[in-house]
Design an enzyme around this catalytic site. Structure first.
Site, PDB file in Angstrom:
ATOM      1  N   SER A  79      41.656  60.566  -0.602  1.00  0.00           N
ATOM      2  CA  SER A  79      42.664  61.028  -1.558  1.00  0.00           C
ATOM      3  C   SER A  79      42.731  62.543  -1.555  1.00  0.00           C
ATOM      4  O   SER A  79      43.787  63.124  -1.758  1.00  0.00           O
ATOM      5  CB  SER A  79      42.300  60.585  -2.982  1.00  0.00           C
ATOM      6  OG  SER A  79      42.140  59.206  -3.047  1.00  0.00           O
ATOM      7  N   HIS A 125      47.151  58.305   4.388  1.00  0.00           N
ATOM      8  CA  HIS A 125      46.835  58.062   2.974  1.00  0.00           C
ATOM      9  C   HIS A 125      47.746  57.005   2.342  1.00  0.00           C
ATOM     10  O   HIS A 125      48.950  57.196   2.197  1.00  0.00           O
ATOM     11  CB  HIS A 125      46.966  59.391   2.205  1.00  0.00           C
ATOM     12  CG  HIS A 125      46.699  59.253   0.745  1.00  0.00           C
ATOM     13  ND1 HIS A 125      47.603  59.577  -0.227  1.00  0.00           N
ATOM     14  CD2 HIS A 125      45.609  58.775   0.082  1.00  0.00           C
ATOM     15  CE1 HIS A 125      47.093  59.328  -1.419  1.00  0.00           C
ATOM     16  NE2 HIS A 125      45.886  58.844  -1.258  1.00  0.00           N
ATOM     17  N   GLU A 141      51.307  58.853   3.055  1.00  0.00           N
ATOM     18  CA  GLU A 141      51.283  60.277   3.383  1.00  0.00           C
ATOM     19  C   GLU A 141      50.523  60.419   4.704  1.00  0.00           C
ATOM     20  O   GLU A 141      49.389  59.933   4.823  1.00  0.00           O
ATOM     21  CB  GLU A 141      50.561  61.066   2.287  1.00  0.00           C
ATOM     22  CG  GLU A 141      51.379  61.222   1.026  1.00  0.00           C
ATOM     23  CD  GLU A 141      50.659  62.030  -0.062  1.00  0.00           C
ATOM     24  OE1 GLU A 141      51.323  62.815  -0.736  1.00  0.00           O
ATOM     25  OE2 GLU A 141      49.434  61.862  -0.225  1.00  0.00           O
TER      26      GLU A 141
HETATM   27  N1  LIG Z   1      41.339  53.737  -5.552  1.00  0.00           N
HETATM   28  C1  LIG Z   1      42.506  54.297  -5.299  1.00  0.00           C
HETATM   29  O1  LIG Z   1      43.481  54.160  -6.078  1.00  0.00           O
HETATM   30  C2  LIG Z   1      42.712  55.086  -4.033  1.00  0.00           C
HETATM   31  C3  LIG Z   1      44.033  55.397  -3.624  1.00  0.00           C
HETATM   32  C4  LIG Z   1      44.229  56.095  -2.418  1.00  0.00           C
HETATM   33  C5  LIG Z   1      43.136  56.478  -1.661  1.00  0.00           C
HETATM   34  N2  LIG Z   1      41.861  56.174  -2.094  1.00  0.00           N
HETATM   35  C6  LIG Z   1      40.747  56.565  -1.233  1.00  0.00           C
HETATM   36  O2  LIG Z   1      40.295  55.426  -0.522  1.00  0.00           O
HETATM   37  C7  LIG Z   1      38.875  55.512  -0.289  1.00  0.00           C
HETATM   38  C8  LIG Z   1      38.192  54.291  -0.857  1.00  0.00           C
HETATM   39  O3  LIG Z   1      38.438  54.233  -2.236  1.00  0.00           O
HETATM   40  P1  LIG Z   1      38.189  52.871  -3.041  1.00  0.00           P
HETATM   41  O4  LIG Z   1      38.799  53.081  -4.381  1.00  0.00           O
HETATM   42  O5  LIG Z   1      38.617  51.718  -2.194  1.00  0.00           O
HETATM   43  O6  LIG Z   1      36.605  52.883  -3.168  1.00  0.00           O
HETATM   44  P2  LIG Z   1      35.617  51.640  -3.444  1.00  0.00           P
HETATM   45  O7  LIG Z   1      34.418  52.228  -4.065  1.00  0.00           O
HETATM   46  O8  LIG Z   1      36.333  50.550  -4.171  1.00  0.00           O
HETATM   47  O9  LIG Z   1      35.273  51.102  -1.982  1.00  0.00           O
HETATM   48  C9  LIG Z   1      34.499  51.831  -1.081  1.00  0.00           C
HETATM   49  C10 LIG Z   1      33.784  50.831  -0.203  1.00  0.00           C
HETATM   50  O10 LIG Z   1      33.158  51.529   0.859  1.00  0.00           O
HETATM   51  C11 LIG Z   1      31.950  50.809   1.152  1.00  0.00           C
HETATM   52  N3  LIG Z   1      31.079  51.680   1.925  1.00  0.00           N
HETATM   53  C12 LIG Z   1      30.350  52.733   1.479  1.00  0.00           C
HETATM   54  N4  LIG Z   1      29.681  53.282   2.528  1.00  0.00           N
HETATM   55  C13 LIG Z   1      30.011  52.565   3.626  1.00  0.00           C
HETATM   56  C14 LIG Z   1      29.645  52.637   4.996  1.00  0.00           C
HETATM   57  N5  LIG Z   1      28.803  53.564   5.426  1.00  0.00           N
HETATM   58  N6  LIG Z   1      30.179  51.740   5.855  1.00  0.00           N
HETATM   59  C15 LIG Z   1      31.024  50.793   5.424  1.00  0.00           C
HETATM   60  N7  LIG Z   1      31.406  50.671   4.121  1.00  0.00           N
HETATM   61  C16 LIG Z   1      30.910  51.553   3.252  1.00  0.00           C
HETATM   62  C17 LIG Z   1      31.407  50.425  -0.210  1.00  0.00           C
HETATM   63  O11 LIG Z   1      30.484  49.351  -0.100  1.00  0.00           O
HETATM   64  C18 LIG Z   1      32.683  50.037  -0.936  1.00  0.00           C
HETATM   65  O12 LIG Z   1      32.962  48.661  -0.812  1.00  0.00           O
HETATM   66  C19 LIG Z   1      38.434  56.831  -0.922  1.00  0.00           C
HETATM   67  O13 LIG Z   1      38.424  57.821   0.050  1.00  0.00           O
HETATM   68  C20 LIG Z   1      39.523  57.095  -1.959  1.00  0.00           C
HETATM   69  O14 LIG Z   1      39.670  58.451  -2.250  1.00  0.00           O
HETATM   70  C21 LIG Z   1      41.629  55.472  -3.244  1.00  0.00           C
END
Ligand SMILES: NC(=O)c1ccc[n+]([C@@H]2O[C@H](COP(=O)([O-])OP(=O)(O)OC[C@H]3O[C@@H](n4cnc5c(N)ncnc54)[C@H](O)[C@@H]3O)[C@@H](O)[C@H]2O)c1
Length: 427
Positions: free
Chosen positions: A132, A153, A165
């Site tokens: 993000s 993104h 994006e």
């Molecule tokens: N939540 C949102 O609304 C949103 C929107 C756009 C972008 N993002 C971005 O997407 C990414 C993920 O966000 P999220 O909300 O899905 O997080 P989340 O915490 O729900 O999921 C992250 C996952 O990554 C896994 N993980 C951690 N280390 C790992 C590794 N070494 N290998 C494999 N898996 C691993 C965790 O077990 C977890 O399931 C972030 O960079 C966030 O900024 C989030």
């Protein structure tokens, strides 16, 4: 001497196999979106429990679409069959054409995962991040071929959002950009191309300024959570900032993302050029930290700014329409409009792209700059001046200084709809 020849066939037809790293909130949705568009998807996570949950969430989502007559159950089955789960990253990337990471928002963790993926992928693989707001440039530097990295993104939830994006950093090659845009096309989505690796890109950079203002107004007892969310819901048809913080898991996301913030800024000053925004954000995050420390992460924890029936059990928070009387949503949006003016002035983005990113990314009926024109640029400036005066003792008060572009618009009688011209032309 041995020379490794990399044959780069970058037509979108060559991109069939995708690996999505991280199967959490975003990863499982990204996997579903790719599989729905015909790609073969490997979905990998360090947690087997997360993988199982991800699979059943995808299954439930697809069944819901079948019930809504979006597609047949045969198609749902074939989409599900295109997704393979992995708990071993090295295995998951072996035949991948495109690898996108969606793990926790921590730069070191992302760099480690990308390095490992790079070491185990075919030479032609392209890498991307769903971050993000972490720097694409520093992630690219962790790869053998920096030019094969791009920001990709998605908005939440990925299967239902039409916009992506696409972020180019100084290393990204034109071929990789073309390939990313081809993938977006095949996903049947729109791409917002961003040519600078700036923190939060466009949608989050602007949207978060609004979120921080809501948090600061709440922490200074100017308005309650319910009043702000109610004003957004009933006056402008936006989801309230606090309900969205809870829904998207933004509390732990923003706090986790903050680790190493100062160090990243030192390495890459252009990534966050605005000192006042940094201070403003710091104060808002101090408030989020108190929720984080209590484990109130939002929907996923069953409690955040609102209470939910249980961890992961979302019901839309109830807010009374009456509460909306106490807040003018433009009070909350004005700092983000001011920030948008600076993005336009610096040519980092433009009026249409800013509104498009907010409208599609956050599913709101009118863009932030359309609302600014409706309300009047002179009125926006008045709000900013009042906020600046009210916060003179705060170290972030300069964030409210009206941007010269807004002042110039007023001088030119471009005050919005009422004058026939503002951010948009109405004549
Ligand atoms: N939540 C949102 O609304 C949103 C929107 C756009 C972008 N993002 C971005 O997407 C990414 C993920 O966000 P999220 O909300 O899905 O997080 P989340 O915490 O729900 O999921 C992250 C996952 O990554 C896994 N993980 C951690 N280390 C790992 C590794 N070494 N290998 C494999 N898996 C691993 C965790 O077990 C977890 O399931 C972030 O960079 C966030 O900024 C989030």
């Amino acid at each position: 001497m041995y020379i490794k020849i990399i044959s780069f066939n970058l037509s979108s037809n060559s991109i069939d196999n995708i690996t999505v790293i991280g199967a959490g909130t975003m990863g499982h949705g990204i996997a579903q979106a790719f599989a729905t568009s015909g790609f073969n998807v490997n979905l990998v996570d360090v947690s087997n429990q997360v993988l199982n949950t991800a699979f059943s969430r995808i299954n439930d989502n697809l069944n819901k679409k079948v019930n809504e007559n979006k597609f047949s159950s045969d198609i749902a089955t074939s989409i599900l069959n295109r997704i393979t789960l992995f708990s071993n990253l090295q295995e998951s990337v072996k035949r991948s054409d495109f690898v996108i990471e969606a793990i926790i928002e921590n730069l070191d963790a992302k760099i480690n995962v990308l390095r490992l993926a790079d070491q185990n992928s075919p030479a032609h693989t392209i890498f991307a991040s769903n971050t993000s707001a972490l720097p694409i440039t520093l992630m690219a530097e962790s790869l053998t071929n920096k030019d094969k990295f791009i920001g990709f993104h998605w908005f939440n939830p990925p299967p239902d959002r039409e916009l992506l994006e696409i972020i180019k950093c100084k290393y990204t090659s034109n071929e990789v950009i073309d390939m990313a845009l081809d993938i977006v096309k095949k996903l049947n989505r729109r791409a917002l191309m961003i040519n600078s690796d700036i923190r939060g890109f466009i949608a989050n950079r602007v949207y978060r300024a609004m979120r921080y203002e809501a948090i600061l107004m709440f922490s200074q007892n100017i308005a309650t959570v319910d009043e702000i969310d109610s004003a957004f819901r009933y006056k402008i048809g936006w989801r309230g900032p606090f309900e969205l913080i809870d829904y998207a898991g933004a509390i732990d996301l923003e706090i986790t993302e903050s680790n190493g913030f100062d160090e990243v800024r030192r390495k890459l000053p252009d990534w966050e050029p605005d000192d006042d925004y940094v201070l403003y954000r710091k104060h808002a995050l101090n408030v989020l930290q108190t929720y984080y420390d209590k484990g109130w992460f939002g929907v996923k924890a069953g409690k955040g700014f609102y209470e939910y029936p249980g961890p992961g059990k979302w019901v839309r928070p109830t807010v009374s329409e009456e509460d909306s009387n106490n807040v003018n949503p433009m009070d909350v949006l004005s700092p983000a409009i001011n920030l948008s003016a600076s993005l336009i002035h610096e040519k980092i983005s433009n009026v249409e792209d800013i509104d498009l990113s907010i409208k599609i990314g956050y599913v709101v009926p009118r863009g932030i700059l359309e609302l600014a024109d409706d309300f009047g640029i002179d009125n926006i400036v008045k709000i900013l001046e009042q906020k600046k005066e009210y916060s003179t003792s705060q170290e972030y008060s300069n964030f409210y200084t009206p941007h010269p572009l807004l002042l110039k618009m007023i001088d030119n009688s471009e005050t919005g709809k009422k004058s026939g011209k503002g951010f948009y032309n109405y004549s």
